[in-house]
Design a protein around this motif. Structure first.
Motif, PDB file in Angstrom:
ATOM      1  N   PRO A  74      22.603 -22.362   3.010  1.00 35.18           N
ATOM      2  CA  PRO A  74      23.485 -21.695   3.974  1.00 35.18           C
ATOM      3  C   PRO A  74      24.704 -22.558   4.291  1.00 35.18           C
ATOM      4  CG  PRO A  74      21.590 -22.617   5.087  1.00 35.18           C
ATOM      5  CD  PRO A  74      21.355 -22.815   3.621  1.00 35.18           C
ATOM      6  N   GLN A  75      25.817 -21.885   4.592  1.00 31.59           N
ATOM      7  CA  GLN A  75      27.057 -22.566   4.963  1.00 31.59           C
ATOM      8  C   GLN A  75      27.686 -21.820   6.131  1.00 31.59           C
ATOM      9  OE1 GLN A  75      29.240 -22.389   1.287  1.00 31.59           O
ATOM     10  NE2 GLN A  75      28.593 -24.428   0.700  1.00 31.59           N
ATOM     11  N   GLY A  76      28.001 -22.510   7.190  1.00 31.81           N
ATOM     12  CA  GLY A  76      28.633 -21.896   8.340  1.00 31.81           C
ATOM     13  C   GLY A  76      27.674 -21.018   9.121  1.00 31.81           C
ATOM     14  N   CYS A  77      28.234 -20.213   9.991  1.00 27.07           N
ATOM     15  CA  CYS A  77      27.423 -19.373  10.885  1.00 27.07           C
ATOM     16  C   CYS A  77      27.577 -17.885  10.623  1.00 27.07           C
ATOM     17  CB  CYS A  77      27.805 -19.660  12.331  1.00 27.07           C
ATOM     18  SG  CYS A  77      27.435 -21.348  12.850  1.00 27.07           S
ATOM     19  N   ALA A  78      28.686 -17.462  10.033  1.00 29.39           N
ATOM     20  CA  ALA A  78      28.981 -16.042   9.854  1.00 29.39           C
ATOM     21  C   ALA A  78      28.341 -15.501   8.576  1.00 29.39           C
ATOM     22  CB  ALA A  78      30.486 -15.827   9.804  1.00 29.39           C
ATOM     23  N   TYR A  79      27.549 -14.425   8.744  1.00 24.72           N
ATOM     24  CA  TYR A  79      26.854 -13.798   7.619  1.00 24.72           C
ATOM     25  C   TYR A  79      26.913 -12.285   7.768  1.00 24.72           C
ATOM     26  CZ  TYR A  79      25.115 -18.368   6.466  1.00 24.72           C
ATOM     27  OH  TYR A  79      25.060 -19.685   6.115  1.00 24.72           O
ATOM     28  N   THR A  80      26.746 -11.594   6.652  1.00 23.60           N
ATOM     29  CA  THR A  80      26.572 -10.150   6.679  1.00 23.60           C
ATOM     30  C   THR A  80      25.139  -9.859   6.276  1.00 23.60           C
ATOM     31  OG1 THR A  80      27.341  -9.884   4.406  1.00 23.60           O
ATOM     32  CG2 THR A  80      28.981  -9.649   6.136  1.00 23.60           C
ATOM     33  N   VAL A  81      24.545  -8.878   6.927  1.00 25.84           N
ATOM     34  CA  VAL A  81      23.184  -8.469   6.593  1.00 25.84           C
ATOM     35  C   VAL A  81      23.221  -6.987   6.257  1.00 25.84           C
ATOM     36  CG1 VAL A  81      22.100 -10.244   8.003  1.00 25.84           C
ATOM     37  CG2 VAL A  81      22.547  -8.016   8.993  1.00 25.84           C
ATOM     38  N   GLN A  82      22.405  -6.609   5.270  1.00 27.34           N
ATOM     39  CA  GLN A  82      22.361  -5.214   4.857  1.00 27.34           C
ATOM     40  C   GLN A  82      20.932  -4.839   4.518  1.00 27.34           C
ATOM     41  OE1 GLN A  82      24.666  -4.198   1.394  1.00 27.34           O
ATOM     42  NE2 GLN A  82      24.774  -2.070   2.018  1.00 27.34           N
ATOM     43  N   GLY A  83      20.464  -3.766   5.102  1.00 25.82           N
ATOM     44  CA  GLY A  83      19.119  -3.278   4.845  1.00 25.82           C
ATOM     45  C   GLY A  83      19.133  -1.815   4.448  1.00 25.82           C
ATOM     46  N   SER A 124      14.770  -2.756   1.178  1.00 28.60           N
ATOM     47  CA  SER A 124      15.533  -3.928   0.735  1.00 28.60           C
ATOM     48  C   SER A 124      16.298  -4.506   1.907  1.00 28.60           C
ATOM     49  CB  SER A 124      16.487  -3.565  -0.405  1.00 28.60           C
ATOM     50  OG  SER A 124      17.524  -2.727   0.052  1.00 28.60           O
ATOM     51  N   PHE A 125      16.537  -5.816   1.842  1.00 26.76           N
ATOM     52  CA  PHE A 125      17.281  -6.509   2.895  1.00 26.76           C
ATOM     53  C   PHE A 125      17.921  -7.740   2.284  1.00 26.76           C
ATOM     54  CE2 PHE A 125      18.006  -9.247   6.496  1.00 26.76           C
ATOM     55  CZ  PHE A 125      18.489  -8.364   7.446  1.00 26.76           C
ATOM     56  N   GLU A 126      19.216  -7.909   2.516  1.00 26.55           N
ATOM     57  CA  GLU A 126      19.945  -9.055   1.973  1.00 26.55           C
ATOM     58  C   GLU A 126      20.797  -9.705   3.048  1.00 26.55           C
ATOM     59  OE1 GLU A 126      20.497  -7.487  -2.620  1.00 26.55           O
ATOM     60  OE2 GLU A 126      22.235  -7.491  -1.285  1.00 26.55           O
ATOM     61  N   ILE A 127      20.905 -11.025   2.959  1.00 31.20           N
ATOM     62  CA  ILE A 127      21.786 -11.807   3.827  1.00 31.20           C
ATOM     63  C   ILE A 127      22.769 -12.528   2.909  1.00 31.20           C
ATOM     64  CG2 ILE A 127      21.959 -13.662   5.518  1.00 31.20           C
ATOM     65  CD1 ILE A 127      19.031 -13.107   6.269  1.00 31.20           C
ATOM     66  N   ALA A 128      24.069 -12.354   3.188  1.00 30.35           N
ATOM     67  CA  ALA A 128      25.101 -12.988   2.368  1.00 30.35           C
ATOM     68  C   ALA A 128      26.118 -13.682   3.260  1.00 30.35           C
ATOM     69  CB  ALA A 128      25.802 -11.941   1.495  1.00 30.35           C
ATOM     70  N   THR A 129      26.785 -14.671   2.701  1.00 29.82           N
ATOM     71  CA  THR A 129      27.860 -15.333   3.430  1.00 29.82           C
ATOM     72  C   THR A 129      28.983 -14.327   3.662  1.00 29.82           C
ATOM     73  OG1 THR A 129      28.848 -16.107   1.369  1.00 29.82           O
ATOM     74  CG2 THR A 129      27.364 -17.632   2.499  1.00 29.82           C
ATOM     75  N   ALA A 130      29.746 -14.518   4.709  1.00 31.85           N
ATOM     76  CA  ALA A 130      30.883 -13.644   5.005  1.00 31.85           C
ATOM     77  C   ALA A 130      32.085 -14.110   4.191  1.00 31.85           C
ATOM     78  CB  ALA A 130      31.182 -13.678   6.496  1.00 31.85           C
ATOM     79  N   PRO A 143      23.286 -22.980  10.343  1.00 31.62           N
ATOM     80  CA  PRO A 143      22.345 -21.920  10.696  1.00 31.62           C
ATOM     81  C   PRO A 143      20.905 -22.413  10.610  1.00 31.62           C
ATOM     82  CG  PRO A 143      23.169 -21.575   8.493  1.00 31.62           C
ATOM     83  CD  PRO A 143      23.912 -22.756   9.058  1.00 31.62           C
ATOM     84  N   HIS A 144      20.018 -21.648  11.176  1.00 34.90           N
ATOM     85  CA  HIS A 144      18.597 -21.964  11.103  1.00 34.90           C
ATOM     86  C   HIS A 144      18.150 -21.940   9.635  1.00 34.90           C
ATOM     87  CE1 HIS A 144      18.383 -21.625  15.439  1.00 34.90           C
ATOM     88  NE2 HIS A 144      19.085 -20.516  15.337  1.00 34.90           N
ATOM     89  N   ALA A 145      17.132 -22.696   9.290  1.00 33.56           N
ATOM     90  CA  ALA A 145      16.656 -22.770   7.907  1.00 33.56           C
ATOM     91  C   ALA A 145      16.017 -21.469   7.441  1.00 33.56           C
ATOM     92  CB  ALA A 145      15.654 -23.908   7.753  1.00 33.56           C
ATOM     93  N   GLN A 146      15.448 -20.718   8.387  1.00 28.30           N
ATOM     94  CA  GLN A 146      14.886 -19.415   8.028  1.00 28.30           C
ATOM     95  C   GLN A 146      15.142 -18.426   9.153  1.00 28.30           C
ATOM     96  OE1 GLN A 146      10.761 -20.152   7.220  1.00 28.30           O
ATOM     97  NE2 GLN A 146      10.141 -19.799   9.307  1.00 28.30           N
ATOM     98  N   ILE A 147      15.195 -17.167   8.764  1.00 31.13           N
ATOM     99  CA  ILE A 147      15.463 -16.078   9.690  1.00 31.13           C
ATOM    100  C   ILE A 147      14.280 -15.116   9.630  1.00 31.13           C
ATOM    101  CG2 ILE A 147      17.026 -14.151  10.193  1.00 31.13           C
ATOM    102  CD1 ILE A 147      18.304 -16.929  10.557  1.00 31.13           C
ATOM    103  N   THR A 148      13.837 -14.646  10.780  1.00 31.48           N
ATOM    104  CA  THR A 148      12.734 -13.687  10.834  1.00 31.48           C
ATOM    105  C   THR A 148      13.296 -12.274  10.927  1.00 31.48           C
ATOM    106  OG1 THR A 148      11.304 -15.285  11.919  1.00 31.48           O
ATOM    107  CG2 THR A 148      10.678 -12.966  12.112  1.00 31.48           C
ATOM    108  N   ILE A 149      12.822 -11.410  10.035  1.00 31.35           N
ATOM    109  CA  ILE A 149      13.202 -10.000  10.020  1.00 31.35           C
ATOM    110  C   ILE A 149      12.028  -9.207  10.575  1.00 31.35           C
ATOM    111  CG2 ILE A 149      14.002  -8.069   8.597  1.00 31.35           C
ATOM    112  CD1 ILE A 149      15.777 -10.667   8.532  1.00 31.35           C
ATOM    113  N   THR A 150      12.275  -8.357  11.563  1.00 27.67           N
ATOM    114  CA  THR A 150      11.233  -7.516  12.150  1.00 27.67           C
ATOM    115  C   THR A 150      11.625  -6.060  11.974  1.00 27.67           C
ATOM    116  OG1 THR A 150      10.701  -9.203  13.784  1.00 27.67           O
ATOM    117  CG2 THR A 150       9.943  -6.984  14.251  1.00 27.67           C
ATOM    118  N   ASN A 151      10.763  -5.295  11.304  1.00 20.61           N
ATOM    119  CA  ASN A 151      11.014  -3.875  11.090  1.00 20.61           C
ATOM    120  C   ASN A 151      10.364  -3.084  12.224  1.00 20.61           C
ATOM    121  OD1 ASN A 151      11.448  -1.301  10.222  1.00 20.61           O
ATOM    122  ND2 ASN A 151      10.190  -1.448   8.387  1.00 20.61           N
TER     123      ASN A 151
END
Length: 113
Positions: free
Chosen positions: A80-89, A47-53, A31-39
């Protein structure tokens, strides 16, 4: 004619096998080294979290402070590991946002109404 039919069947089977292998190959990507979150909502993102699946998810990024409407922030992914993630806001108006994402493909997450 029969030989042409067998060749077509073999090519079709090879194509099907290649297509089923693509998701597995994408999971081994990085995955990319950083992810941009736009509200893009009219209320703050509290709150916002990104976790491995998977069965034992591991937190890889977390919003440090609330994100105002119309603002963006870059979150650095921690190991990060792999491509699949869950995001929760969670938003100030108590609305929730949950999604499964491919972070090898997506580097911007836009939260909308």
């Amino acid at each position: 004619m029969r030989d042409q039919y067998l060749v077509a069947m073999a090519l079709g089977a090879a194509a099907a096998l290649a297509l089923t292998a693509l998701p597995a190959a994408a999971q081994s990507g990085k995955p990319h080294a950083q992810i941009t979150i736009t509200n893009q909502r009219s209320v703050p993102l509290n709150s916002f979290e990104i976790a491995t699946a998977g069965e034992q998810p591991r937190l890889v990024a977390k919003l440090a402070k609330p994100l105002a409407p119309g603002k963006s922030v870059a979150l650095k992914l921690n190991k990060p590991q792999g491509c699949a993630y869950t995001v929760q806001g969670k938003f100030e108006d108590e609305a929730d946002s949950d999604a499964d994402m491919d972070l090898c493909r997506d580097r911007v997450i836009r939260l909308t109404e």
